[in-house]
Design an enzyme around this catalytic site. Structure first.
Site, PDB file in Angstrom:
ATOM      1  N   SER A  28      40.312  67.365 113.719  1.00 39.72           N
ATOM      2  CA  SER A  28      40.965  66.583 114.774  1.00 39.72           C
ATOM      3  C   SER A  28      42.045  65.735 114.112  1.00 39.72           C
ATOM      4  CB  SER A  28      39.942  65.700 115.486  1.00 39.72           C
ATOM      5  OG  SER A  28      39.313  64.824 114.599  1.00 39.72           O
ATOM      6  N   HIS A 166      34.385  69.371 116.489  1.00 42.91           N
ATOM      7  CA  HIS A 166      33.475  69.592 115.357  1.00 42.91           C
ATOM      8  C   HIS A 166      32.247  70.441 115.697  1.00 42.91           C
ATOM      9  CE1 HIS A 166      35.126  65.781 113.150  1.00 42.91           C
ATOM     10  NE2 HIS A 166      36.005  66.743 113.274  1.00 42.91           N
ATOM     11  N   GLU A 175      31.942  62.231 117.881  1.00 45.02           N
ATOM     12  CA  GLU A 175      30.930  61.716 116.949  1.00 45.02           C
ATOM     13  C   GLU A 175      30.062  60.620 117.567  1.00 45.02           C
ATOM     14  OE1 GLU A 175      33.015  60.345 113.407  1.00 45.02           O
ATOM     15  OE2 GLU A 175      34.323  62.096 113.500  1.00 45.02           O
ATOM     16  N   GLU A 218      30.005  68.117 110.612  1.00 44.73           N
ATOM     17  CA  GLU A 218      29.648  66.975 109.765  1.00 44.73           C
ATOM     18  C   GLU A 218      28.139  66.820 109.599  1.00 44.73           C
ATOM     19  OE1 GLU A 218      31.852  63.527 111.044  1.00 44.73           O
ATOM     20  OE2 GLU A 218      33.753  64.491 110.551  1.00 44.73           O
ATOM     21  N   ASP A 253      32.918  57.882 117.953  1.00 43.89           N
ATOM     22  CA  ASP A 253      34.319  58.304 117.799  1.00 43.89           C
ATOM     23  C   ASP A 253      34.583  59.419 118.816  1.00 43.89           C
ATOM     24  OD1 ASP A 253      36.834  59.095 117.162  1.00 43.89           O
ATOM     25  OD2 ASP A 253      36.364  59.851 115.153  1.00 43.89           O
ATOM     26  N   GLU A 299      35.824  54.170 117.863  1.00 42.98           N
ATOM     27  CA  GLU A 299      37.018  54.670 117.153  1.00 42.98           C
ATOM     28  C   GLU A 299      37.838  55.573 118.074  1.00 42.98           C
ATOM     29  OE1 GLU A 299      35.972  56.455 113.354  1.00 42.98           O
ATOM     30  OE2 GLU A 299      37.571  57.932 113.599  1.00 42.98           O
ATOM     31  N   ASP A 324      42.141  55.518 114.139  1.00 41.65           N
ATOM     32  CA  ASP A 324      42.170  56.660 113.206  1.00 41.65           C
ATOM     33  C   ASP A 324      43.482  57.416 113.416  1.00 41.65           C
ATOM     34  OD1 ASP A 324      41.840  59.020 111.800  1.00 41.65           O
ATOM     35  OD2 ASP A 324      40.095  59.722 112.896  1.00 41.65           O
ATOM     36  N   LYS A 349      41.469  56.962 105.545  1.00 45.27           N
ATOM     37  CA  LYS A 349      41.270  58.346 105.089  1.00 45.27           C
ATOM     38  C   LYS A 349      42.345  58.626 104.049  1.00 45.27           C
ATOM     39  CE  LYS A 349      39.521  60.630 109.308  1.00 45.27           C
ATOM     40  NZ  LYS A 349      39.963  61.219 110.613  1.00 45.27           N
ATOM     41  N   SER A 376      36.480  56.641 105.497  1.00 43.87           N
ATOM     42  CA  SER A 376      36.017  57.880 106.130  1.00 43.87           C
ATOM     43  C   SER A 376      36.262  59.141 105.291  1.00 43.87           C
ATOM     44  CB  SER A 376      36.730  58.040 107.472  1.00 43.87           C
ATOM     45  OG  SER A 376      36.480  59.299 108.050  1.00 43.87           O
ATOM     46  N   HIS A 377      35.354  60.048 105.408  1.00 46.07           N
ATOM     47  CA  HIS A 377      35.499  61.432 104.916  1.00 46.07           C
ATOM     48  C   HIS A 377      36.351  62.216 105.921  1.00 46.07           C
ATOM     49  CE1 HIS A 377      32.112  63.029 107.727  1.00 46.07           C
ATOM     50  NE2 HIS A 377      32.812  62.076 108.292  1.00 46.07           N
ATOM     51  N   ARG A 378      36.498  63.545 105.706  1.00 44.03           N
ATOM     52  CA  ARG A 378      37.107  64.423 106.706  1.00 44.03           C
ATOM     53  C   ARG A 378      36.061  65.441 107.160  1.00 44.03           C
ATOM     54  NH1 ARG A 378      42.599  63.383 107.735  1.00 44.03           N
ATOM     55  NH2 ARG A 378      41.914  64.345 109.688  1.00 44.03           N
ATOM     56  N   SER A 379      36.314  66.060 108.289  1.00 43.29           N
ATOM     57  CA  SER A 379      35.330  67.047 108.766  1.00 43.29           C
ATOM     58  C   SER A 379      35.275  68.256 107.825  1.00 43.29           C
ATOM     59  CB  SER A 379      35.652  67.480 110.191  1.00 43.29           C
ATOM     60  OG  SER A 379      36.981  67.934 110.290  1.00 43.29           O
ATOM     61  N   LYS A 400      31.900  56.076 106.762  1.00 42.20           N
ATOM     62  CA  LYS A 400      31.241  57.210 107.422  1.00 42.20           C
ATOM     63  C   LYS A 400      31.472  58.455 106.581  1.00 42.20           C
ATOM     64  CE  LYS A 400      34.864  58.610 110.759  1.00 42.20           C
ATOM     65  NZ  LYS A 400      35.123  59.083 112.129  1.00 42.20           N
TER      66      LYS A 400
HETATM   67  C1  PEP Z   1      37.569  61.752 112.472  1.00 39.22           C
HETATM   68  O1  PEP Z   1      38.188  62.055 113.493  1.00 39.22           O
HETATM   69  O2  PEP Z   1      37.292  60.577 112.242  1.00 39.22           O
HETATM   70  C2  PEP Z   1      37.171  62.811 111.516  1.00 39.22           C
HETATM   71  C3  PEP Z   1      36.501  62.513 110.402  1.00 39.22           C
HETATM   72  O3  PEP Z   1      37.481  64.075 111.848  1.00 39.22           O
HETATM   73  P1  PEP Z   1      38.638  64.959 111.197  1.00 39.22           P
HETATM   74  O4  PEP Z   1      38.449  64.963 109.737  1.00 39.22           O
HETATM   75  O5  PEP Z   1      38.433  66.307 111.834  1.00 39.22           O
HETATM   76  O6  PEP Z   1      39.943  64.325 111.609  1.00 39.22           O
HETATM   77 MG    MG Z   2      38.249  59.766 114.057  1.00 36.42          MG
END
Ligand code: PEP
Ligand code: MG
Length: 443
Positions: A28, A166, A175, A218, A253, A299, A324, A349, A376-379, A400
Site C-alpha cells: 500500500s 495485505h 491492519e 504481515e 491502520d 494511522e 503514513d 519508514k 514501521s516495517h514494510r509489508s 510496528k
Molecule cells: C503500512 O501501510 O503501514 C504498511 C506497513 O504497509 P506497506 O508496507 O504495504 O505500505
Molecule cells: Mg500505513
C-alpha cells in the site's frame, strides 16, 4: 584508517518473494515515497528484479564513495553525497533501494569503526564520552541523532488481523494491531502479544473453521470478516480470554488511500458490494470505534491528499493520529502537515525516504512539533533487523513490525529483546514506554 574500501550489492528475496538488496518494499505504497527501482523486464521475476539498482551501487555509488575517502562513521556526509550523486528529489535516478542499502551498511560500518566513533563522540557530542570498546548500532545512531538518555524500550504494536492490500479477505481496513501497554518490559510485551495472538487463533478456528487461520502479508490472520467492528470484537475476546483487558490496547491502520475513489471511501472495495462513505461518515465511524473500543492509535484514516479531512478530524481526535502515506517520511510533507495541523505523529519508514540521515531528520522535525514517532516495517520485509536498533536509537517508544509470527517480522522483536537484555547487562538505565508510548520525546 576507517575509510570505505569496498561496497557490494546483490539481489535478495523479501517476504513477498521479490528480489531485493536487503531493503524492504510496500504494497500500500503512497505516491510521495522515494522511488524504488525495479527492472521491468517481464521475463525475470515478473519485472520485479532489481539488477539496475545493483548495477547503480556497483558502477556509480561504489567508485564515487571510495574516491571521496569518507570516514565510515561520517554518515551525514555519505548520505548527503549519495543524494547529490542521484540529483533527483525522489531518488529516481539511482533508486532509493540502491541508496538505502548503502546507507544502512555504512551505519553498521560506522558503528563497527570504534576508533573513529570515539573521535566522533568526542568532537561532536562533547557532553558524552563514550568508552565502550564495541559500539552497538543503536548507540551509534543515538549519538549521531543526539537522542538523550535514558534508553526507552518501545511498545510493540502487533498487527494480528490483516485486511486491505495485505490479504485476500474482504476487510477494507488493512491492519488491526494489539499493543501490550501494560507489560513490564519489552520482553514481557512480546510474551503477552504472542499469547493474545495464539488465543485469537483459537477464537478464529472455533468461529470460522481451520481455513480462517491462514495469515496475510504481515503474519496477522485474515478471517472472512469485513467490518471493523467484527475485527475489534475478535480482539476484545482474545484479550479477555488471556485476562489482559486494560493491559492490551489497539491500533488501526485503515490505509484508506487504497479505497479512496472520487472523494468517497469505499469500504466494500474488496467485494462486489460497494459501500461508499463520505469523509464525514468516516469521521463518525472512527469516533464510534474510538469510543467503543480501547483504540489508542489511528494511522492513515484519510487519503494522502485529503488534507481537509485530516485537519478537521485532528481537532476532535484525542488519540495518536499517524501520517503514513500522508507524510511519506518526507520533511517537506511533514512541514505541510505541521502547518495544517493535520496529524500528531509520524510513521517512520526508512525506505520511504531512502537514507538513514533523512529518516533521522524526519523524526527530529516531528519531535520539534511535539508529535510522536512510530517506526514501521514494510509489508514486503526482509530479515534485516535494522529498524529495531533505529527505534531504540531515536527513543520513539513504539514500533510496528507485524504479528509475532513469520521470520522477517519476529527478527525485529527478537533483536529488541536482545537489546533489552544487553542494556540490563551493561547496567544502564532503560524503561519500557508502556502507556506513554507516544510521549517519550514530546516537547
Ligand atoms: C503500512 O501501510 O503501514 C504498511 C506497513 O504497509 P506497506 O508496507 O504495504 O505500505
Ligand atoms: Mg500505513
Amino acid at each position: 584508517m576507517s575509510l570505505i574500501s569496498a561496497i557490494t550489492a546483490a539481489q535478495r528475496l523479501d517476504s513477498r518473494g521479490v528480489f531485493k538488496a536487503i531493503v524492504p518494499s510496500g504494497a500500500s505504497k503512497g505516491d510521495y515515497e522515494a522511488v524504488e527501482l525495479r527492472d521491468g523486464d517481464q521475463k525475470t521475476y515478473h519485472g520485479q528484479g532489481v539488477l539496475k539498482a545493483i548495477s547503480n551501487v556497483e558502477t556509480i555509488i561504489r567508485p564515487a564513495l571510495i574516491a571521496e575517502k569518507f570516514k565510515v562513521f561520517d554518515l551525514e556526509s555519505i548520505d548527503g553525497f549519495m543524494r547529490k550523486l542521484d540529483g533527483t528529489s525522489d531518488k529516481s535516478k539511482l533508486g532509493a533501494n540502491a541508496i538505502l542499502g548503502v546507507s544502512m551498511a555504512c551505519a553498521r560500518a560506522g558503528a563497527a569503526a570504534k576508533v573513529g566513533f570515539r573521535f566522533l563522540a568526542v568532537t561532536k557530542f562533547k557532553t558524552e564520552a563514550y568508552r565502550r570498546k564495541d559500539v552497538p548500532l543503536y548507540d551509534f545512531i543515538r549519538l549521531l541523532s543526539g537522542t538523550p538518555l535514558p534508553y526507552v524500550m518501545p511498545v510493540p504494536f502487533f498487527n494480528v488481523l490483516n485486511g486491505g492490500m495485505h490479504s485476500g479477505n474482504s476487510m477494507a481496513f488493512q491492519e488491526f494491531m494489539i499493543a501490550p501497554v501494560g507489560a513490564k518490559s519489552f520482553t514481557d510485551a512480546v510474551r503477552m502479544g504472542s499469547e493474545v495472538y495464539q488465543e485469537l487463533k483459537s477464537v478464529l478456528k472455533s468461529k470460522f473453521g481451520g481455513s480462517a487461520i491462514g495469515v496475510g502479508d504481515e503474519g496477522g490472520f485474515a478471517p472472512p470478516i469485513s467490518r471493523p467492528e467484527e475485527a475489534l470484537d475478535l480482539l476484545i475476546e482474545a484479550v479477555e480470554r488471556c485476562n489482559y483487558t486494560g493491559k492490551v490496547k489497539f491500533g488501526i491502520d485503515p490505509a484508506s488511500q487504497e479505497f479512496l475513489l472520487d472523494r468517497f471511501y469505499d469500504l466494500g472495495f474488496k467485494s462486489s458490494d460497494s459501500k461508499k462513505m463520505s469523509s464525514a461518515d468516516m469521521q463518525s465511524l472512527y469516533h464510534e470505534l474510538i469510543k467503543k473500543y480501547p483504540v489508542v492509535l489511528l494511522e492513515d484514516p484519510f487519503g494522502q491528499d485529503d488534507w481537509e479531512s485530516w485537519t478537521e478530524f485532528r481537532k476532535t481526535c484525542k488519540i495518536e493520529l499517524v501520517g503514513d502515506d500522508l507524510l511519506a517520511t518526507n520533511v517537506t510533507r511533514i512541514k505541510t502537515a505541521g502547518e495544517k495541523k493535520a496529524c500528531n505523529a509520524l510513521l517512520l519508514k526508512i525506505n520511504q525516504i531512502g537514507t538513514i540521515t533523512e529518516a533521522i531528520e524526519a523524526a527530529k522535525l516531528a519531535y520539534s512539533y511535539g508529535w510522536s514517532v512510530f517506526v514501521s516495517h514494510r509489508s514486503g520485509e526482509t530479515t534485516d533487523d535494522f529498524i529495531a536498533d533505529l527505534t531504540v536509537a531515536l527513543g520513539t517508544g513504539h514500533l510496528k513490525s507485524g504479528s509475532p509470527c513469520r521470520g522477517e517480522r519476529v527478527a525485529k522483536y527478537n533483536r529488541l529483546m536482545d537489546i533489552e537484555q544487553e542494556l540490563q547487562t551493561r547496567s544502564v538505565k532503560s524503561s519500557y514506554a508502556g502507556e506513554k508510548f507516544g510521549q517519550t520525546r514530546s516537547v
